[in-house]
Scaffold this motif. Structure first.
Motif: not given
Length: 180
Positions: A104-124
């Motif tokens: 629910k929290k991320h229904q307005s998150t864009s696909l591009e933002d989701a990709k970037n967020m995951l890439q950043h968190s994977h690195t962390k």
């Protein structure tokens, strides 16, 4: 590949599965990206997540939020702020409800933002894993706050195993799209 039980295997498997996931994502067609996930005709897919996630963004956000759980849990406990892995008011019996809240929290998150967020968190996550020794990751009892498991098992669960889960779901979606 079997579940990693050493730091080296964890780092290798998490990296390999993350790369495989990204290759699979890059191969999705516009049609596959546009069609909502629908596994309702497959009686074997009964778990709640088969109904919850409707697109690639939902999967990526799920992975990202579980990365955040691990990062926050480790950092809090390292700083003597003892917290459980699953934050209140949830627990291991109700974490499905937590997953719905992430969705629910991320229904307005864009696909591009989701990709970037995951890439950043994977690195962390990978950077954090590097800071621990093999013994700290895969010996029971090293950290009281981990309980009866090993810290490494949590890293495996939110990386390598979760990436497998995501790939399985994307492959099932691709297969479904091929029948349309």
């Amino acid at each position: 590949m079997s579940r990693p039980t050493t730091k080296a295997d964890l780092l290798t498997t998490a990296t390999t599965n993350y790369e495989k996931l990204n290759v699979l994502i890059s191969e999705l067609t516009q049609k596959e990206l546009a069609i909502s996930f629908d596994f309702s005709n497959d009686e074997r897919k009964k778990e709640a997540h088969w109904k919850r996630d409707k697109n690639l963004r939902d999967i990526l956000i799920h992975l990202y939020e579980w990365h955040q759980l691990l990062l926050n849990w480790v950092h809090s406990n390292q700083n003597s702020d003892h917290k459980p892995f699953i934050p209140e008011p949830y627990n291991w019996k109700t974490y499905g409800n937590m997953n719905v809240e992430f969705w629910k929290k991320h229904q307005s998150t864009s696909l591009e933002d989701a990709k970037n967020m995951l890439q950043h968190s994977h690195t962390k996550i990978m950077q954090l894993a590097e800071t621990f020794s093999n013994e700290e990751l895969f010996t029971k009892g090293v950290y009281k706050w981990v309980g009866t498991s090993t810290l490494g098992s949590y890293f495996v669960s939110v990386t390598a195993s979760h990436y497998d889960w995501a790939m399985k779901k994307l492959k099932a979606h691709k297969k479904h799209c091929a029948t349309l």
